[in-house]
Scaffold this active site. Structure first.
Site, short mmCIF file in Angstrom:
data_model
loop_
_atom_site.label_atom_id
_atom_site.label_comp_id
_atom_site.label_asym_id
_atom_site.label_seq_id
_atom_site.Cartn_x
_atom_site.Cartn_y
_atom_site.Cartn_z
N LYS A 28 56.55 -62.18 37.49
CA LYS A 28 56.21 -62.53 36.11
C LYS A 28 57.24 -63.53 35.57
O LYS A 28 58.31 -63.72 36.15
CB LYS A 28 56.19 -61.27 35.24
CG LYS A 28 57.53 -60.55 35.13
CD LYS A 28 57.42 -59.30 34.29
CE LYS A 28 58.79 -58.61 34.18
NZ LYS A 28 58.73 -57.42 33.32
N ARG A 127 55.47 -47.90 24.76
CA ARG A 127 55.23 -49.34 24.87
C ARG A 127 53.87 -49.51 25.52
O ARG A 127 52.87 -49.01 25.01
CB ARG A 127 56.38 -49.97 25.67
CG ARG A 127 56.67 -51.40 25.40
CD ARG A 127 57.85 -51.90 26.19
NE ARG A 127 57.67 -51.80 27.64
CZ ARG A 127 58.51 -52.31 28.54
NH1 ARG A 127 59.60 -52.91 28.14
NH2 ARG A 127 58.27 -52.20 29.83
N TYR A 255 79.35 -79.91 16.05
CA TYR A 255 78.94 -79.53 14.71
C TYR A 255 79.91 -78.53 14.10
O TYR A 255 80.28 -77.53 14.73
CB TYR A 255 77.54 -78.91 14.74
CG TYR A 255 76.45 -79.88 15.09
CD1 TYR A 255 76.23 -81.01 14.31
CD2 TYR A 255 75.63 -79.67 16.19
CE1 TYR A 255 75.22 -81.91 14.62
CE2 TYR A 255 74.61 -80.56 16.51
CZ TYR A 255 74.42 -81.68 15.72
OH TYR A 255 73.42 -82.56 16.02
N MET A 303 71.76 -78.55 21.35
CA MET A 303 70.43 -78.46 21.94
C MET A 303 70.39 -79.04 23.35
O MET A 303 69.80 -78.45 24.26
CB MET A 303 69.41 -79.19 21.07
CG MET A 303 67.99 -79.13 21.62
SD MET A 303 66.79 -79.97 20.58
CE MET A 303 66.72 -78.85 19.19
#
Length: 373
Positions: A28, A127, A255, A303
């Site tokens: 998966k 779940r 930043y 990013m």
């Protein structure tokens, strides 16, 4: 990003040696970010006999790639295209009477092959899977659909909530719930050949949870949630040095100037960041291997770029290659270390890394032919 399929093969052999029954290779999330088709082929050549995915679309991708091994899909909405799964010979997990009706309806009136289903029981996660109070009705409905020729109940499955804690004791309640569920299924007249409860952690630490088949996914790519067994990471992420600059003491980086140099130093820029799957939460703690040594990542992970502090007088030049995530063999930081720096799961790191960068894989193996069992 490179994926070493030799490591996947070795991990699969270690896991297969733990069990006497079938081993389902769970691929998966694109094989935990390592490439579902190649991981599947490698696992099937290394001791796995089944494939497992969550979404039906993932199962159909495996079929489209020519993989004919038995494959189970176990997490789909009631409105999924179960007919496509039945036609492709995909086994389908059924967690509710509504899902059973949808699958049986997709299989038609029985003139074609019946749908192969695995009844899914919730053994303690609250779940996926039928709740214990709903289980008897699901078993009765499944037996009725089986007698009508629309489905064949070939399996019963569950999942353990506490297997990551290691050892049999934490799994006792989950195992007991599964055993009771099997008794209820048999009392309804069902005779499932395949019974599977254990994932990677329980495969390695709790033989009582093995039943006739185990499901391993994280273990294939070198992750042992139980921490009990040495498996080998298969993923390496490298990046070229884009630029190198000398800066004086007091230079703020990135930043918000989250880091400021305390001395004159050399900074290298790498073109990778959180868009490539590196966890931004690892800011201030992470390292990379560059020029034969580990160096800290400084400033915030952006990013698509990060900055590395090389120290004064570094010989690193633009075009040199940094190992951002490695297998640990050469001293590079591993996905497990990135997970620790980010206070995350190793699973999160590898699936995130696998979502963006181009891949190069080693050792693509062949696969056996499929025959229903």
């Amino acid at each position: 990003m490179r994926v070493d399929l030799d490591s996947v093969a070795a991990n699969c052999r270690v896991l297969a040696a733990q069990v006497r029954g079938d081993l389902m290779a769970v691929v998966k999330a694109d094989g935990f970010g390592h490439g579902a088709v190649d991981v599947a082929r490698t696992a099937l050549a290394s001791g796995a006999t089944w494939l497992g995915v969550t979404a039906l679309s993932e199962a159909l991708t495996l079929r489209d790639a020519g993989l004919r091994a038995p494959v189970l899909s176990w997490l789909n909405p009631v409105g999924a295209d179960f007919g496509a799964g039945v036609r492709a010979g995909v086994d389908l997990a059924v967690p509710s009477v509504a899902h059973l009706a949808a699958v049986a309806g997709a299989a038609g009136d029985g003139r074609s092959a019946p749908a192969r289903v695995h009844l899914h029981l919730d053994t303690g996660l609250a779940r996926d899977g039928a709740a214990p109070e709903e289980w008897p009705a699901l078993c009765r409905a499944a037996r009725s659909a089986e007698l009508d020729g629309r489905v064949q109940v070939v399996g019963v499955m569950g999942h353990l909530a506490l297997a990551d804690l290691g050892g049999p004791a934490p799994n006792a309640a989950g195992r007991a719930a599964f055993d009771h569920g099997l008794d209820v299924a048999r009392a309804a007249g069902l005779r499932p050949r395949h019974r599977h409860l254990a994932a990677t952690a329980a495969t390695l630490t709790d033989p009582a949870a093995h039943h006739t088949m185990v499901r391993v996914g994280a273990g294939l790519v070198g992750i042992d949630p139980s921490g009990s067994t040495a498996l080998h990471p298969a993923l390496t992420l490298t990046a070229p040095v884009v630029s190198v600059r000398q800066v004086p003491a007091g230079t703020g980086v990135g930043y918000g100037h989250a880091w400021t140099s305390s001395r004159a130093t050399t900074l290298a820029l790498l073109p990778v960041g959180y868009a490539d799957g590196l966890p931004r939460a690892a800011t201030g703690r992470s390292e990379v291997l560059l020029g034969g040594r580990r160096h800290p990542v400084v400033g915030r992970i952006s990013m698509d770029q990060l900055v590395v502090d090389l120290g004064p007088g570094s010989p690193v030049r633009p075009g040199d290659t940094a190992t951002v995530v490695g297998t640990g063999d050469d001293g590079a930081p591993t996905a497990a270390e990135w997970a620790r720096w980010a206070q995350a799961l190793e699973h999160e790191v590898v699936t995130g890394l696998g979502s963006a960068p181009p891949r190069v894989r080693r050792r693509v193996t062949t696969h056996p032919t499929w025959s229903p069992s």
